[in-house]
Every structure is written in C-alpha cells, then in structure tokens.
Design a protein around this motif. Structure first.
Motif, PDB file in Angstrom:
ATOM      1  N   ASP A   3      52.076 -25.721  36.146  1.00 30.23           N
ATOM      2  CA  ASP A   3      54.099 -26.137  35.716  1.00 30.23           C
ATOM      3  C   ASP A   3      53.855 -25.426  33.997  1.00 30.23           C
ATOM      4  OD1 ASP A   3      55.360 -26.872  37.233  1.00 30.23           O
ATOM      5  OD2 ASP A   3      54.660 -29.209  36.321  1.00 30.23           O
ATOM      6  N   GLN A  24      54.928 -25.620  30.106  1.00 32.57           N
ATOM      7  CA  GLN A  24      55.259 -26.407  28.712  1.00 32.57           C
ATOM      8  C   GLN A  24      55.699 -25.714  27.922  1.00 32.57           C
ATOM      9  OE1 GLN A  24      55.833 -29.747  29.897  1.00 32.57           O
ATOM     10  NE2 GLN A  24      54.230 -29.422  31.799  1.00 32.57           N
ATOM     11  N   GLU A  25      55.426 -24.580  27.953  1.00 35.87           N
ATOM     12  CA  GLU A  25      55.689 -23.884  26.984  1.00 35.87           C
ATOM     13  C   GLU A  25      55.651 -22.503  27.371  1.00 35.87           C
ATOM     14  OE1 GLU A  25      54.585 -25.475  22.587  1.00 35.87           O
ATOM     15  OE2 GLU A  25      52.625 -24.515  23.596  1.00 35.87           O
ATOM     16  N   LYS A  45      59.988 -24.146  24.079  1.00 34.87           N
ATOM     17  CA  LYS A  45      59.662 -25.178  25.055  1.00 34.87           C
ATOM     18  C   LYS A  45      60.661 -25.297  26.453  1.00 34.87           C
ATOM     19  CE  LYS A  45      57.027 -27.301  21.771  1.00 34.87           C
ATOM     20  NZ  LYS A  45      55.351 -27.309  21.721  1.00 34.87           N
TER      21      LYS A  45
END
Length: 192
Positions: free
Chosen positions: A39, A41-42, A82
């Motif tokens: 994943d 996040q930013e 983000k």
C-alpha cells in the motif's frame, strides 16, 4: 594591472544576472516505472530547486480517471500528495504542475504500477515498458513544447531576461574601460 583585472571580474560577476535553469524533477517515490506490491500512503516528487506554493499534483489510473488525494502540499523542494485509500492493481500516472523558484510554470508526469498479487495478465505491461513509454512521451512532449510558439507571458519573461543580460554586458564593458582609465588617472595624479 593584475589588480584591475581581478576587480573587473569581481564586479562583472557581482552585477551580471545569474543564469537560471528551469526546475526539473529530481526523484520520486514511487519512482518512475516502479512496480509497487504494498500500500502507498503518499506520493513524493522531489525537484532540483525550491518550488513555490500553488504547485499541485494529481493521480490518474490507466483509464484516465482521477484518484482523489487527501492533500497536496509543498515542502521546500518536494511536492507531497497523501493517498486517501489503498490503490488497486493498476497503472497510475502522477501529473505534477509546479511553479519553480524562477517563477516559471512547469508541468510533467511519470508512471508507476501497483500489483498486489503475483498474477500475470496477458495484457499487463511491465515496469520497464512503462518507463520506456513515459520517456518516449516525455521526449515527444519536450519536442512539441520546443516547436510550439511560446505564450505572451513566456515571451515577456524572455525579453526581460535578454534585456538584463544586455544591461549586464554593457555594465561589464563600461567597467572594463573605466577601471583601467581610473587606475591610470590615479597613478598619474600621484606622479605630480
């Protein structure tokens, strides 16, 4: 005479306008052409000089649909976005639009891929293919930008830049002749 040459070059460097290179992308996370299995996040895009507020980025999936970013902020040389939700397996394009410290608006993009599972789709593109495709697109876009007439604002900026270079050269030439004459007059005055 050596002293006057050193003074001339010092003054020339002091009064000449600096040559400003346009800001460009230095690095990114995820990187151009990278395949991510976890994943995100930013998204971070770092540039080689400071960027101004008003810079932004957007994230598009392979179909061209925009993926919402929670926020996009400038941190000196870095633009950070983000990510709201985990990204699905897909090819993504990060489009950035910044105002460089020299005041020029600069746009660009790069691609990366998210692949959580190890399944191989027949029509799936590799990260290398994405990177090559992006580089070819960037080269084509750069060629188009170079061959496209500049906007009125860019022309005005170029004229200002050209006139400041001309002014610097004129000042340099005046100093080149004024310094030796001044030194000669000072030495002649001491001789009497």
């Amino acid at each position: 005479m050596k002293k006057s040459v050193y003074i001339f070059f010092f003054l020339l460097l002091t009064f000449s306008s600096s040559v400003s290179a346009h800001t460009g992308m230095k690095s990114a996370s995820p990187a151009d052409g990278e395949t991510i299995s976890g994943d995100i996040q930013e998204i971070k895009v770092e540039f080689n000089t400071a960027i101004e507020s008003g810079s932004s980025m957007s994230l598009l999936n392979e179909n061209g649909n925009e993926i919402d970013l929670d926020s996009s902020q400038v941190e000196e040389k870095t633009l950070v976005g983000k990510v709201d939700e985990p990204l699905q397996d897909d090819h993504y394009t990060v489009k950035w639009r910044i105002v460089g410290e020299d005041g020029h608006l600069i746009e660009g993009d790069y691609m990366f891929m998210v692949q959580h599972s190890n399944k191989n789709n027949e029509d799936s593109k590799t990260a290398d293919e994405l990177g090559k495709k992006n580089n070819q697109a960037a080269d084509t876009e750069e060629t188009l930008k170079e061959s496209t007439p500049a906007s009125a604002a860019d022309n005005a900026q170029e004229k200002i830049s050209s006139s400041s270079i001309i002014i610097s050269l004129v000042i340099g030439i005046i100093l080149f002749f004024a310094l030796p004459i001044t030194m000669w007059l000072i030495q002649k005055g001491r001789g009497k």
